[in-house]
Design a protein around this motif. Sequence first.
Motif, PDB file in Angstrom:
ATOM      1  N   ALA A  67       0.926  -1.162   0.017  1.00 43.26           N
ATOM      2  CA  ALA A  67       0.063   0.176   0.118  1.00 43.26           C
ATOM      3  C   ALA A  67       0.947   1.255  -0.060  1.00 43.26           C
ATOM      4  CB  ALA A  67      -1.004   0.025   1.200  1.00 43.26           C
ATOM      5  N   HIS A  68       2.087   0.987   0.246  1.00 48.29           N
ATOM      6  CA  HIS A  68       2.900   2.233   0.193  1.00 48.29           C
ATOM      7  C   HIS A  68       4.215   2.450  -1.046  1.00 48.29           C
ATOM      8  CE1 HIS A  68       1.269   2.251   4.117  1.00 48.29           C
ATOM      9  NE2 HIS A  68       1.475   3.590   4.324  1.00 48.29           N
ATOM     10  N   TYR A 117       6.491   4.938   0.367  1.00 48.29           N
ATOM     11  CA  TYR A 117       6.114   6.290   1.163  1.00 48.29           C
ATOM     12  C   TYR A 117       6.007   6.222   2.671  1.00 48.29           C
ATOM     13  CZ  TYR A 117       4.237  10.732   1.373  1.00 48.29           C
ATOM     14  OH  TYR A 117       3.782  12.143   1.674  1.00 48.29           O
ATOM     15  N   ASP A 126       4.583   7.512   6.152  1.00 50.38           N
ATOM     16  CA  ASP A 126       3.569   8.105   6.687  1.00 50.38           C
ATOM     17  C   ASP A 126       3.738   8.905   7.952  1.00 50.38           C
ATOM     18  OD1 ASP A 126       1.338   7.296   5.082  1.00 50.38           O
ATOM     19  OD2 ASP A 126       1.501   5.360   6.008  1.00 50.38           O
ATOM     20  N   LEU A 127       4.882   8.626   8.690  1.00 50.13           N
ATOM     21  CA  LEU A 127       5.123   9.142   9.817  1.00 50.13           C
ATOM     22  C   LEU A 127       6.606   9.181  10.369  1.00 50.13           C
ATOM     23  CD1 LEU A 127       4.147  10.791  12.538  1.00 50.13           C
ATOM     24  CD2 LEU A 127       3.836   8.191  13.534  1.00 50.13           C
ATOM     25  N   ARG A 153       7.571  17.202   3.961  1.00 47.38           N
ATOM     26  CA  ARG A 153       6.311  16.968   4.636  1.00 47.38           C
ATOM     27  C   ARG A 153       6.436  17.171   6.205  1.00 47.38           C
ATOM     28  NH1 ARG A 153       2.061  14.735   1.810  1.00 47.38           N
ATOM     29  NH2 ARG A 153       0.798  15.518   3.502  1.00 47.38           N
ATOM     30  N   ASP A 177       4.343  18.102   8.093  1.00 49.81           N
ATOM     31  CA  ASP A 177       3.011  17.672   8.675  1.00 49.81           C
ATOM     32  C   ASP A 177       3.026  16.150   8.911  1.00 49.81           C
ATOM     33  OD1 ASP A 177       3.016  17.250   5.807  1.00 49.81           O
ATOM     34  OD2 ASP A 177       0.773  17.357   5.793  1.00 49.81           O
ATOM     35  N   LEU A 178       4.233  15.639   8.539  1.00 45.72           N
ATOM     36  CA  LEU A 178       4.123  14.102   8.781  1.00 45.72           C
ATOM     37  C   LEU A 178       5.496  13.620   9.551  1.00 45.72           C
ATOM     38  CD1 LEU A 178       3.435  12.652   5.356  1.00 45.72           C
ATOM     39  CD2 LEU A 178       1.614  13.213   6.895  1.00 45.72           C
ATOM     40  N   THR A 179       5.995  14.960  10.098  1.00 46.80           N
ATOM     41  CA  THR A 179       7.121  14.770  11.049  1.00 46.80           C
ATOM     42  C   THR A 179       6.939  15.504  12.284  1.00 46.80           C
ATOM     43  OG1 THR A 179       8.193  15.226   8.857  1.00 46.80           O
ATOM     44  CG2 THR A 179       9.543  15.281  10.739  1.00 46.80           C
ATOM     45  N   LEU A 184      -0.699   8.956  17.073  1.00 48.92           N
ATOM     46  CA  LEU A 184      -0.237   9.487  15.749  1.00 48.92           C
ATOM     47  C   LEU A 184       0.186   7.924  15.246  1.00 48.92           C
ATOM     48  CD1 LEU A 184       2.149  12.277  16.434  1.00 48.92           C
ATOM     49  CD2 LEU A 184       0.164  12.320  14.699  1.00 48.92           C
ATOM     50  N   GLN A 227      -0.527   4.609  14.237  1.00 56.49           N
ATOM     51  CA  GLN A 227      -1.914   4.028  13.806  1.00 56.49           C
ATOM     52  C   GLN A 227      -1.644   2.876  12.944  1.00 56.49           C
ATOM     53  OE1 GLN A 227      -4.588   6.705  12.001  1.00 56.49           O
ATOM     54  NE2 GLN A 227      -4.200   8.330  13.800  1.00 56.49           N
ATOM     55  N   GLY A 229      -1.372   0.204   9.749  1.00 55.01           N
ATOM     56  CA  GLY A 229      -1.348   0.284   8.409  1.00 55.01           C
ATOM     57  C   GLY A 229      -0.274   1.479   8.177  1.00 55.01           C
ATOM     58  N   LEU A 230       0.098   2.076   8.872  1.00 54.49           N
ATOM     59  CA  LEU A 230       0.966   3.324   8.752  1.00 54.49           C
ATOM     60  C   LEU A 230       2.544   2.709   8.278  1.00 54.49           C
ATOM     61  CD1 LEU A 230       0.649   5.906  11.124  1.00 54.49           C
ATOM     62  CD2 LEU A 230      -0.664   5.800   8.982  1.00 54.49           C
ATOM     63  N   GLN A 255      10.321  12.320   1.852  1.00 49.51           N
ATOM     64  CA  GLN A 255       9.120  11.449   2.405  1.00 49.51           C
ATOM     65  C   GLN A 255       9.042  10.066   2.106  1.00 49.51           C
ATOM     66  OE1 GLN A 255       8.120  13.317   4.897  1.00 49.51           O
ATOM     67  NE2 GLN A 255       6.837  11.458   6.036  1.00 49.51           N
ATOM     68  N   THR A 256      10.120   9.332   1.367  1.00 47.03           N
ATOM     69  CA  THR A 256      10.149   8.294   0.744  1.00 47.03           C
ATOM     70  C   THR A 256      11.615   7.127   1.247  1.00 47.03           C
ATOM     71  OG1 THR A 256      11.173   8.841  -1.322  1.00 47.03           O
ATOM     72  CG2 THR A 256       8.946   8.744  -1.224  1.00 47.03           C
ATOM     73  N   PHE A 276       1.281   9.959  -5.465  1.00 45.07           N
ATOM     74  CA  PHE A 276       1.224   8.953  -4.570  1.00 45.07           C
ATOM     75  C   PHE A 276       0.382   9.856  -3.454  1.00 45.07           C
ATOM     76  CE2 PHE A 276       1.839   6.801  -0.569  1.00 45.07           C
ATOM     77  CZ  PHE A 276       1.379   5.358  -0.934  1.00 45.07           C
ATOM     78  N   ARG A 330      -3.568   9.360  -1.081  1.00 47.50           N
ATOM     79  CA  ARG A 330      -3.283   9.116   0.387  1.00 47.50           C
ATOM     80  C   ARG A 330      -4.808   9.521   1.184  1.00 47.50           C
ATOM     81  NH1 ARG A 330      -0.057  11.446   3.982  1.00 47.50           N
ATOM     82  NH2 ARG A 330       0.297   9.531   5.210  1.00 47.50           N
ATOM     83  N   LYS A 367      -5.392   9.425   7.442  1.00 47.64           N
ATOM     84  CA  LYS A 367      -4.065   9.312   7.894  1.00 47.64           C
ATOM     85  C   LYS A 367      -3.513  10.643   8.682  1.00 47.64           C
ATOM     86  CE  LYS A 367      -2.508   5.792   4.940  1.00 47.64           C
ATOM     87  NZ  LYS A 367      -1.236   4.940   5.023  1.00 47.64           N
ATOM     88  N   PRO A 368      -2.810  10.239   9.595  1.00 43.76           N
ATOM     89  CA  PRO A 368      -2.474  11.387  10.773  1.00 43.76           C
ATOM     90  C   PRO A 368      -1.547  12.353  10.165  1.00 43.76           C
ATOM     91  CG  PRO A 368      -1.322   9.407  11.401  1.00 43.76           C
ATOM     92  CD  PRO A 368      -2.368   9.064  10.273  1.00 43.76           C
ATOM     93  N   THR A 406       0.932  15.707  11.766  1.00 41.01           N
ATOM     94  CA  THR A 406       1.353  16.106  13.131  1.00 41.01           C
ATOM     95  C   THR A 406       1.286  17.752  13.322  1.00 41.01           C
ATOM     96  OG1 THR A 406       3.666  16.760  12.086  1.00 41.01           O
ATOM     97  CG2 THR A 406       3.332  14.366  12.893  1.00 41.01           C
ATOM     98  N   LEU A 407       0.812  18.261  12.081  1.00 41.61           N
ATOM     99  CA  LEU A 407       0.809  19.853  12.449  1.00 41.61           C
ATOM    100  C   LEU A 407      -0.738  19.915  12.222  1.00 41.61           C
ATOM    101  CD1 LEU A 407       3.522  21.280  10.065  1.00 41.61           C
ATOM    102  CD2 LEU A 407       3.560  20.854  12.746  1.00 41.61           C
TER     103      LEU A 407
END
Lengths: 470, 196
Positions: A12-13, A26, A28-29, A53, A55-57, A117, A119, A121-122, A156-157, B183, B187, B191-192, B194-195
């Motif tokens: 899925a990634h 990819y 996610d977190l 990203r 917002d994913l960090t 944060l 979850q 499947g991430l 992010q990969t 990709f 998504r 999905k979560p 952080t901001l």
Amino acid sequence: MGKTLAEKVWDAHVVRRAEGEPDLLYIDLHLVHEVTSPQAFEGLRLAGREVRRPDLTIATEDHNTPTVDIDKPIADITSRTQIETLRRNCQEFGVRLHPLGDAEQGIVHVVGPQLGLTQPGLTVVCGDSHTSTHGAFGALAFGIGTSEVEHVLATQTLPLRPFKTMAINVEGALRQGTTAKDIILAVIAKIGTGGGQGYVLEYRGEAIRSLSMEARMTICNMSIEAGARAGMIAPDQTTFDYIQGRPHAPQDKDWDAALEYWKTLRTDDDAVFDAEVTIDATELEPFVTWGTNPGQGLPLSSSVPDPESMADESERAAALRALEYMDLQPGTPLREIAVDTVFIGSCTNGRIEDLRAAAAVIKGRRKAESVRVLVVPGSFRVRAQAESEGLDQVFKDFGAEWRHAGCSMCLGMNPDQLAPGERSASTSNRNFEGRQGKGGRTHLVSPLVAAATSVRGTLSSPADLETSAT
Amino acid sequence: MEKFIRHTGVGVPLRRSNVDTDQIIPAVYLKRVSRTGFEDALFAAWRGDESFILNQPAFRHGSVLVAGSDFGTGSSREHAVWALKDYGFKAVLSSRFADIFRGNSGKQGLLTGELAQSDIELIWKVLENAPGTEVTVDLEQRQVRCGDVVAPMQVDDYTRWRLMEGLDDIGLTSRHVDAIADFEASRPTHKPRTLV
């Protein structure tokens, strides 16, 4: 043919797949801390790159932070510089940071799940090998090096080759006094520190299903000690209940969509693992290590093994060297080994259930005079929760030191270290030479064994306290 | 990254299995924020022992480490690779490497060559009988040569290609930025982030 849980999450990634090349996966977190990130941020700066990203960090301070006097400037200048560097980098690149003293500060692997944060499947990565912890939620989570940290920050990969899959079936129910820590120490002793190399482990079976999320995290946390980069447990109602209501849990329609997806995250009945191992939980006892790698462990009722009885030459050489370093004689009952320090904490066993379990054993007792007891909650919130339950007072009355959150003596980077020759019973994850301080000797144990050991002064289980009390 | 095609240098026999990254570089050396200057930290605890292999004059300037199985286990610290490189090592040979360590090495141009344990033993004997003997690590031929020993070496095709070309991973991935953006567009919203 069906897929395993790990294969489902992997597939899925995949951003890009090409013949002869690793898959581009990819992420996610991305969890960040002060020790493995400064050179990565510096790399971005030199190349004129940004964090793709933010917002994913998320970043927290944990490895190198003090556990006392946290409101004062950090005394060690290089440590302070490292912390200040993280703060500067997070500000410059727009990354959310929970610094020392913040209500969400703590060990990165305690903080992620606590915030919701982490979850199912991430894909989760961090410049720390114990990132495998997050696999307890059915996430594919693994540790990476600093070059990879830089790669994830920038793109992010990650380019990665698929892992093989190994099922660890833990059948039957655990006996009273035996915990998740004993399961994983027994697994590592069985398959060895290299047994999981190249694999993702999936823990399955009755004993696993009946564990709480925190206990599952303890198990997945130590997958790396068996050589596996990641360990996973399929999400179930226990998982969903743990996540629901946490600050970053999906809301409303997103919760419904997430739940629907999460329920598909299990190994198909017709899927085939590349390898399978089975452990009988009903036979497990409290487990402790005697050597200098996490695979050198035995039930507490055993004695220090005799290297001469080992058939494998390299195993024998390693055992000889380990016993010399640990200053142990073959044949000594493990219960007779006296320790100087008991450490309760770390990303393996520094969560609230661990503190509750230890506190229940020691409540109303006094620690052995010869033993120093250090209790280091895994996060600021774990500490606050423990205090609201009065556990801090239980530990203090017992004679233990009640500290602030961080990695602390697990890796001995901050001042919490063993002195040369000192011996510890530790709820952490690594008994390597010098891990907890140069010349220090570590026995890995569960929180229950740590607590009982701090009462008697020698490696013990809570059952030993009952017999000695009468 | 510097290209690696083949290297010849003094071989250092490290007769230990399960050399974890805490041994390669203890945690107290991880406080630095630079990427270089870690040579003093390499095997810091063991170097206090005069008999340790790197303290012997014949091996002091070694550049090919020949180690026991399960080299680089434990912590993900890339500092372990930096310390080996800063000391002067160009390649590590072992019958089995920990995954994270091998990955980190590849990113930094330190070759991790997998040999059969029987070949590692043969090379150890050559190096111990004649300290200072050079080892040739030939990535192009996937072969290690030392004295009379000629041993096949396993390195996966992709890592070999990257090392021989001296390519940087981020640069390679950046060619696929459109695929990454596509990709991201797909998504799920649950999905979560952080901001907020």
